[in-house]
Design an enzyme around this catalytic site. Sequence first.
Site, short mmCIF file in Angstrom:
data_model
loop_
_atom_site.label_atom_id
_atom_site.label_comp_id
_atom_site.label_asym_id
_atom_site.label_seq_id
_atom_site.Cartn_x
_atom_site.Cartn_y
_atom_site.Cartn_z
N CYS A 96 -12.41 10.79 -2.97
CA CYS A 96 -12.48 10.73 -1.51
C CYS A 96 -12.90 12.08 -0.95
O CYS A 96 -13.12 12.20 0.24
CB CYS A 96 -11.15 10.30 -0.93
N LYS A 116 3.38 0.93 -6.07
CA LYS A 116 2.51 -0.23 -6.30
C LYS A 116 1.20 0.36 -6.79
O LYS A 116 0.37 0.80 -6.02
CB LYS A 116 2.30 -1.01 -5.00
P1 NAD Z 1 -8.61 -0.36 -2.10
O1 NAD Z 1 -8.40 -0.18 -0.63
O2 NAD Z 1 -9.44 -1.49 -2.56
O3 NAD Z 1 -7.18 -0.53 -2.84
C1 NAD Z 1 -6.12 0.36 -2.61
C2 NAD Z 1 -4.80 -0.40 -2.78
O4 NAD Z 1 -4.77 -1.47 -1.83
C3 NAD Z 1 -4.64 -1.03 -4.16
O5 NAD Z 1 -3.33 -0.82 -4.62
C4 NAD Z 1 -4.93 -2.51 -3.93
O6 NAD Z 1 -4.14 -3.34 -4.74
C5 NAD Z 1 -4.53 -2.71 -2.47
N1 NAD Z 1 -5.35 -3.73 -1.79
C6 NAD Z 1 -6.64 -4.06 -2.04
N2 NAD Z 1 -7.05 -5.02 -1.19
C7 NAD Z 1 -6.01 -5.32 -0.38
C8 NAD Z 1 -5.81 -6.23 0.70
N3 NAD Z 1 -6.77 -7.05 1.11
N4 NAD Z 1 -4.60 -6.24 1.30
C9 NAD Z 1 -3.61 -5.44 0.89
N5 NAD Z 1 -3.74 -4.55 -0.12
C10 NAD Z 1 -4.91 -4.49 -0.76
O7 NAD Z 1 -9.15 1.05 -2.64
P2 NAD Z 1 -9.67 1.37 -4.11
O8 NAD Z 1 -10.97 0.71 -4.32
O9 NAD Z 1 -8.60 1.19 -5.09
O10 NAD Z 1 -9.90 2.96 -3.97
C11 NAD Z 1 -11.06 3.53 -3.46
C12 NAD Z 1 -10.92 3.88 -2.00
O11 NAD Z 1 -9.80 4.75 -1.81
C13 NAD Z 1 -12.12 4.64 -1.45
O12 NAD Z 1 -12.41 4.15 -0.17
C14 NAD Z 1 -11.62 6.08 -1.37
O13 NAD Z 1 -12.27 6.89 -0.41
C15 NAD Z 1 -10.19 5.86 -1.00
N6 NAD Z 1 -9.36 7.02 -1.31
C16 NAD Z 1 -8.97 7.79 -0.27
C17 NAD Z 1 -8.21 8.92 -0.50
C18 NAD Z 1 -7.78 9.80 0.65
O14 NAD Z 1 -7.03 10.71 0.40
N7 NAD Z 1 -8.23 9.58 1.86
C19 NAD Z 1 -7.85 9.26 -1.81
C20 NAD Z 1 -8.26 8.43 -2.86
C21 NAD Z 1 -9.03 7.32 -2.60
#
Ligand code: NAD
Length: 482
Positions: free
Chosen positions: A279, A171
């Site tokens: 991240c 996804k």
């Molecule tokens: P996000 O949490 O907004 O989205 C991630 C995924 O979740 C997407 O596929 C999105 O469609 C889905 N999503 C969004 N809102 C949702 C909801 N309410 N319910 C269910 N699914 C939902 O994250 P983003 O903005 O795409 O990415 C940035 C974030 O990811 C930052 O916080 C970053 O630190 C984190 N990140 C963490 C790592 C790690 O290894 N810890 C790596 C990369 C990014």
Amino acid sequence: MEIKNFINGEFVSGRSSNIEAVISPVDGEPIATYHPSTIHDLEEIIATATEAQKKWQTTTLKERVQVFYKYKSMLEKNINFLSDIIVRENGKIFSEAKAEIEKAIELCEFACALPQFAHGETEEVSAGVQCTSERYPIGLVASIVPFNFPSMVPHWTIMNAIALGNAFILKPSEKVPVSAQYIAKYLKEAGLPDGIFSIINGGSDVVEMICDDPKIKAVTFVGSTKIAALVYKRCTANLKQVLALGGAKNHIILSPDAHQEMAAANIVASMSGCAGQRCMAAATLLAVGNCDQIIEKIVNEAKKIQCGNNLGAVISKEAKNRIENYITEAEKQGAKILSDGRNATVTGKEQGFYVGPTIIDHATPDMAVAREEIFGPVLTIIRCKTIEEALAIENSNPYGNACSVFTQSGSIASYVSKKASAGMCGVNIGVPVPREPFGFGGWNQSKFGSGDITGKSSIEFWTKAKKTTVKWNPEAGINWMS
Ligand code: NAD
């Protein structure tokens, strides 16, 4: 371009009649559209993938990885094309996008090496009695990924999960769904059987469907902490195996004895690389004692960076506004802005979403810029008197992805590495990402679930162990397990 789901080896439109646009952060222009998926799309994927997996799991691990040898050469051959796609959909500069594909290639090499890592074990556990442990695939699995690495983060899981005998559903982030289309295309061309890799496009409702369907046995999530916690709870409530990686607020502890040029260059590269949307990015600098000379060098390094040249865009207009609001709030609260990235624009790309490198000094630990994940090219400096004070600040933050120390003292380096409350630590490294076969994963609210998402640790996640105890010879006599 229309972004499509990938079902049973074919690209097909999502069933929703709605049309969503994908916007390039580089210039604010639409680059693609897609129809979000419905439950019927997911049901079709589950049916075809479940059938395909039954056959896939009967092949050997050595056979399965052959696909990835071919796939790796396709990534290598098409690296510039794939990097251009990342630039367009995510806003990174070309060298950063290329580094993402290079990392995908490295991950592919690890997947090809899995036969050397994922073998079973045998021991004579009692006279004449042998116990064997073997790894079996889980079945149908899924990964939900964020926007910041459209290719690398999907590759963290796709290849290991598939090589270990599972069928896999991706996804993608709805903000950057283009790269995934080429992952599907190349995997098919590399010989992956239809149904083993599927894509389902959409937003939170699709994520919820994945969490709820009992036929999907294991889920990984990478994204913000708030959603990671939701996904973790929903999957475990549905008795699914889940590993959910969340957000981060990474600290760098700077000792005045650090190598000045190396520290300044590495810290700025860490806070500004990928426009601070990593991240593992340096977010808070805990400057211990008199670090004025190094901070001056950090500011000079930051001022050399130019948006659109060696600094890419942030993902959206909302992200730009959010980041700029953090800076304005800190300024109002009395912090000093040493380098100000607000209102940045790039000539010819005025509608793009740019924030310049920003250094905020004399922040206090209670300020939002010191506590919360900003996810932009912003470094917040807190002045500390002692290493203990710096460690107390680092330890009290709710996240725990990365922490680095810059020093030339071995004892300071080992002390900070031991005491930091983070899963990935660095010494004189701005972005301390462990490379294969070591696993990627943080602590605290940066990760829910056990084990790491990559490396040797991922073998545990993508398989289940079967232990078989065998006795053939009656002359072994009676023992406790007779
Ligand atoms: P996000 O949490 O907004 O989205 C991630 C995924 O979740 C997407 O596929 C999105 O469609 C889905 N999503 C969004 N809102 C949702 C909801 N309410 N319910 C269910 N699914 C939902 O994250 P983003 O903005 O795409 O990415 C940035 C974030 O990811 C930052 O916080 C970053 O630190 C984190 N990140 C963490 C790592 C790690 O290894 N810890 C790596 C990369 C990014």
